[in-house]
Design a protein around this motif. Structure first.
Motif, PDB file in Angstrom:
ATOM      1  N   ILE A  81      43.020  35.109 -27.388  1.00 41.02           N
ATOM      2  CA  ILE A  81      42.313  34.396 -27.969  1.00 41.02           C
ATOM      3  C   ILE A  81      41.093  35.611 -28.384  1.00 41.02           C
ATOM      4  CG2 ILE A  81      40.998  34.873 -26.166  1.00 41.02           C
ATOM      5  CD1 ILE A  81      39.505  31.751 -26.161  1.00 41.02           C
ATOM      6  N   PRO A  82      40.073  35.290 -29.837  1.00 41.84           N
ATOM      7  CA  PRO A  82      39.086  36.234 -30.712  1.00 41.84           C
ATOM      8  C   PRO A  82      38.299  36.864 -29.209  1.00 41.84           C
ATOM      9  CG  PRO A  82      39.380  34.537 -31.494  1.00 41.84           C
ATOM     10  CD  PRO A  82      40.445  34.385 -30.452  1.00 41.84           C
ATOM     11  N   THR A  83      38.335  38.202 -28.912  1.00 44.43           N
ATOM     12  CA  THR A  83      37.200  38.509 -28.356  1.00 44.43           C
ATOM     13  C   THR A  83      36.067  38.803 -28.511  1.00 44.43           C
ATOM     14  OG1 THR A  83      37.568  40.682 -29.366  1.00 44.43           O
ATOM     15  CG2 THR A  83      38.981  40.561 -27.060  1.00 44.43           C
ATOM     16  N   GLY A 114      44.688  42.591 -23.615  1.00 47.80           N
ATOM     17  CA  GLY A 114      43.474  42.807 -23.530  1.00 47.80           C
ATOM     18  C   GLY A 114      42.438  42.144 -25.048  1.00 47.80           C
ATOM     19  N   CYS A 115      42.260  40.490 -24.179  1.00 48.37           N
ATOM     20  CA  CYS A 115      41.821  39.338 -24.774  1.00 48.37           C
ATOM     21  C   CYS A 115      40.941  38.733 -23.337  1.00 48.37           C
ATOM     22  CB  CYS A 115      42.507  38.251 -25.536  1.00 48.37           C
ATOM     23  SG  CYS A 115      43.866  38.880 -27.139  1.00 48.37           S
ATOM     24  N   PHE A 116      41.307  38.538 -22.423  1.00 49.47           N
ATOM     25  CA  PHE A 116      40.639  37.525 -21.299  1.00 49.47           C
ATOM     26  C   PHE A 116      40.259  37.982 -20.874  1.00 49.47           C
ATOM     27  CE2 PHE A 116      44.386  35.413 -22.897  1.00 49.47           C
ATOM     28  CZ  PHE A 116      43.675  33.794 -23.478  1.00 49.47           C
ATOM     29  N   ASP A 117      39.358  37.771 -19.558  1.00 53.23           N
ATOM     30  CA  ASP A 117      38.522  38.610 -18.246  1.00 53.23           C
ATOM     31  C   ASP A 117      39.195  37.908 -17.290  1.00 53.23           C
ATOM     32  OD1 ASP A 117      36.284  39.685 -20.170  1.00 53.23           O
ATOM     33  OD2 ASP A 117      35.964  37.451 -21.048  1.00 53.23           O
ATOM     34  N   LEU A 118      39.300  37.097 -17.219  1.00 55.07           N
ATOM     35  CA  LEU A 118      39.906  36.300 -16.114  1.00 55.07           C
ATOM     36  C   LEU A 118      41.632  34.814 -16.207  1.00 55.07           C
ATOM     37  CD1 LEU A 118      39.937  34.993 -13.209  1.00 55.07           C
ATOM     38  CD2 LEU A 118      38.597  32.978 -14.188  1.00 55.07           C
ATOM     39  N   TYR A 119      42.273  35.373 -15.280  1.00 55.68           N
ATOM     40  CA  TYR A 119      43.130  35.194 -15.949  1.00 55.68           C
ATOM     41  C   TYR A 119      43.645  33.792 -14.374  1.00 55.68           C
ATOM     42  CZ  TYR A 119      45.540  37.618 -19.480  1.00 55.68           C
ATOM     43  OH  TYR A 119      46.008  38.698 -20.047  1.00 55.68           O
ATOM     44  N   TYR A 139      39.921  45.212 -16.931  1.00 57.87           N
ATOM     45  CA  TYR A 139      39.439  44.746 -17.769  1.00 57.87           C
ATOM     46  C   TYR A 139      39.434  43.341 -17.432  1.00 57.87           C
ATOM     47  CZ  TYR A 139      43.419  44.460 -20.658  1.00 57.87           C
ATOM     48  OH  TYR A 139      44.783  43.926 -21.364  1.00 57.87           O
ATOM     49  N   PHE A 140      40.205  42.390 -16.476  1.00 58.22           N
ATOM     50  CA  PHE A 140      40.525  41.468 -15.972  1.00 58.22           C
ATOM     51  C   PHE A 140      40.163  41.238 -14.108  1.00 58.22           C
ATOM     52  CE2 PHE A 140      44.556  42.498 -16.969  1.00 58.22           C
ATOM     53  CZ  PHE A 140      44.973  42.079 -16.479  1.00 58.22           C
ATOM     54  N   LEU A 335      33.758  44.986 -15.255  1.00 63.90           N
ATOM     55  CA  LEU A 335      35.123  45.918 -14.995  1.00 63.90           C
ATOM     56  C   LEU A 335      34.914  46.733 -16.252  1.00 63.90           C
ATOM     57  CD1 LEU A 335      36.382  41.758 -15.969  1.00 63.90           C
ATOM     58  CD2 LEU A 335      36.759  43.422 -13.551  1.00 63.90           C
ATOM     59  N   LYS A 336      36.199  47.030 -16.580  1.00 63.09           N
ATOM     60  CA  LYS A 336      36.001  48.346 -17.572  1.00 63.09           C
ATOM     61  C   LYS A 336      35.963  46.791 -18.662  1.00 63.09           C
ATOM     62  CE  LYS A 336      38.988  51.413 -14.765  1.00 63.09           C
ATOM     63  NZ  LYS A 336      40.503  52.094 -14.926  1.00 63.09           N
ATOM     64  N   SER A 337      36.015  47.677 -20.082  1.00 65.04           N
ATOM     65  CA  SER A 337      35.802  47.371 -21.405  1.00 65.04           C
ATOM     66  C   SER A 337      36.966  46.807 -22.160  1.00 65.04           C
ATOM     67  CB  SER A 337      34.808  48.145 -22.190  1.00 65.04           C
ATOM     68  OG  SER A 337      33.930  48.498 -21.833  1.00 65.04           O
ATOM     69  N   LYS A 338      37.314  45.927 -22.652  1.00 54.55           N
ATOM     70  CA  LYS A 338      38.762  45.457 -22.719  1.00 54.55           C
ATOM     71  C   LYS A 338      39.407  46.886 -24.166  1.00 54.55           C
ATOM     72  CE  LYS A 338      37.956  40.504 -22.495  1.00 54.55           C
ATOM     73  NZ  LYS A 338      36.400  41.028 -22.336  1.00 54.55           N
ATOM     74  N   PRO A 339      40.523  46.887 -24.400  1.00 49.02           N
ATOM     75  CA  PRO A 339      40.909  47.525 -25.142  1.00 49.02           C
ATOM     76  C   PRO A 339      40.259  46.801 -26.566  1.00 49.02           C
ATOM     77  CG  PRO A 339      42.202  46.679 -24.456  1.00 49.02           C
ATOM     78  CD  PRO A 339      41.717  46.612 -23.532  1.00 49.02           C
ATOM     79  N   LEU A 340      39.937  48.037 -27.909  1.00 45.63           N
ATOM     80  CA  LEU A 340      39.462  47.823 -28.819  1.00 45.63           C
ATOM     81  C   LEU A 340      40.254  46.980 -29.511  1.00 45.63           C
ATOM     82  CD1 LEU A 340      37.044  51.156 -29.992  1.00 45.63           C
ATOM     83  CD2 LEU A 340      36.450  48.251 -29.012  1.00 45.63           C
ATOM     84  N   ASN A 341      41.916  46.902 -30.096  1.00 43.32           N
ATOM     85  CA  ASN A 341      42.805  46.490 -30.393  1.00 43.32           C
ATOM     86  C   ASN A 341      42.474  46.109 -31.842  1.00 43.32           C
ATOM     87  OD1 ASN A 341      44.931  46.501 -28.303  1.00 43.32           O
ATOM     88  ND2 ASN A 341      44.068  44.449 -27.868  1.00 43.32           N
ATOM     89  N   PHE A 342      41.494  46.784 -32.868  1.00 50.91           N
ATOM     90  CA  PHE A 342      41.054  46.865 -34.091  1.00 50.91           C
ATOM     91  C   PHE A 342      42.170  45.868 -34.758  1.00 50.91           C
ATOM     92  CE2 PHE A 342      38.965  50.808 -33.049  1.00 50.91           C
ATOM     93  CZ  PHE A 342      38.034  50.310 -33.511  1.00 50.91           C
ATOM     94  N   ILE A 343      43.780  45.956 -34.400  1.00 49.24           N
ATOM     95  CA  ILE A 343      44.236  45.060 -36.413  1.00 49.24           C
ATOM     96  C   ILE A 343      44.178  44.398 -35.810  1.00 49.24           C
ATOM     97  CG2 ILE A 343      46.641  45.912 -36.269  1.00 49.24           C
ATOM     98  CD1 ILE A 343      46.918  48.541 -36.328  1.00 49.24           C
ATOM     99  N   ARG A 344      44.281  43.659 -34.173  1.00 45.81           N
ATOM    100  CA  ARG A 344      44.760  42.342 -33.801  1.00 45.81           C
ATOM    101  C   ARG A 344      43.471  41.790 -33.685  1.00 45.81           C
ATOM    102  NH1 ARG A 344      46.748  42.765 -27.663  1.00 45.81           N
ATOM    103  NH2 ARG A 344      48.757  42.494 -28.548  1.00 45.81           N
TER     104      ARG A 344
END
Length: 357
Positions: A81-83, A114-119, A139-140, A335-344
């Motif tokens: 999902i878009p962050t 690297g997209c979600f806050d809660l599973y 981060y989740f 929570l920790k910051s999500k990974p940036l994942n620039f390409i995705r």
């Protein structure tokens, strides 16, 4: 604190990209509306049909609309999902882990991207690996809730029936995934055609939405008084209508198992003892006959597996998802910051044509 009452006046977005997601999220929508929350839908891409929305369901048409509406939480039955969207992102899964491996030999179902806050996990066999990832990545959050898509499966509510009560034959449901490498459709066409001609069973057929049109049309052409090909965004009535299933690796087979009904699989990648797996096309008919006897040892294995897969049969998973989401919203958990994942994220921005920062 009663986290259900915290739903009132909050905004929840249903973010979907496939037609089957309607049935996954509508039980959750029902809970939200019953407790005073607001719901909107965003349909990503061309694979999801807006005609399946009801007149009472509100649609947002652009990423700008989402930002303007500003949801508190976004539910997505997807891996990604878009962050760059507002609100907490909640993963509710698009299916069960059927043991499928990608070409690298990896299980894509059990990845955090690297997209979600809660599973909101379905049962111990998803909770355990995602809890390990939570501890590792940080981060989740993970909460076991059960899967909203199954609420109607366990409730004694009227659903469409595909069964003629005057027809005493057993009902066989045939489902298949779309991957050429894994699908039974091209491999069992001869056998299924024969089944449709002999009329030994009443046959219902349903394929994954991404099944190549060539095979959809070939099987539609088999339709007669013995075989019905069904295209639907709601598989629950199909699952309830059948006595036994023939499948390959599609995760829909696990939904069927949770009714404590047998599944015959053809060349399954993970053929454990809760399945009747065959690799010889000529042995499929015999395996189906065996499954229809509900063998005691097989049924015991199915019960044990279901306790790991989805231990809930109360039809209240949507309520648990909503409680977990509201608790997460109100906790302000750091929570920790999500990974940036620039390409995705660049690919997602390009796909959605959204370039504001």
């Amino acid at each position: 604190m009663n986290y259900l009452t915290a739903t009132k006046n909050k905004k929840y977005l249903m973010y979907i990209s496939q037609n089957y997601s309607y049935a996954i999220l509508r039980p959750l929508q029902q809970q939200i509306l019953a407790h005073g929350g607001q719901v909107s839908w965003f349909l990503e891409g061309k694979d999801v049909n807006p005609d399946f929305l009801t007149d009472s369901e509100k649609q947002l048409y652009s990423i700008e609309d989402i930002h303007k509406w500003s949801p508190d939480a976004i539910f997505a039955p997807a891996n990604l999902i878009p962050t760059f969207l507002p609100g907490k992102k909640v993963a509710v899964f698009h299916g069960f882990d059927a043991g499928k491996l990608n070409r690298k030999g990896e299980n894509d179902h059990l990845k955090a991207r690297g997209c979600f806050d809660l599973y909101c996990t379905q049962g111990p066999n998803t909770t355990t690996p995602f809890s390990a990832l939570q501890k590792k990545l940080g981060y989740f959050k993970v909460t076991q809730t059960g899967w909203p898509a199954l609420d109607r499966l366990f409730k004694n509510e009227p659903t469409r029936s595909y069964v003629d009560e005057l027809d005493s034959r057993p009902t066989l449901l045939i489902c298949s995934t779309f991957s050429k490498r894994l699908s039974l459709a091209p491999k069992l066409y001869k056998q299924i055609k024969q089944f449709s001609e002999t009329g030994k069973w009443r046959i219902l057929m349903q394929f994954h939405p991404k099944m190549p049109l060539e095979w959809v049309n070939k099987y539609k052409a088999l339709s007669n008084n013995n075989l019905t090909f069904i295209e639907t965004d709601d598989v629950i009535p199909l699952l309830k209508s059948a006595d036994v299933m023939l499948c390959d690796t599609s995760s829909i087979l696990l939904m069927f198992l949770l009714q404590r009904k047998p599944v015959v699989t053809f060349c399954n990648q993970d053929p454990k003892k809760h399945l009747l797996n065959v690799t010889d096309a000529n042995k499929v008919e015999g395996a189906i006959d065996n499954a229809l006897t509900y063998p005691p040892e097989l049924m015991e294995n199915i019960e044990s597996y279901c306790q790991e897969l989805h231990p809930y049969s109360d039809g209240q998973s949507s309520e648990r998802v909503l409680v977990a989401t509201n608790e997460f919203l109100l906790s302000n958990e750091k929570l920790k910051s999500k990974p940036l994942n620039f390409i995705r994220q660049f690919k997602m921005r390009k796909k959605l044509n959204y370039w504001k920062w």
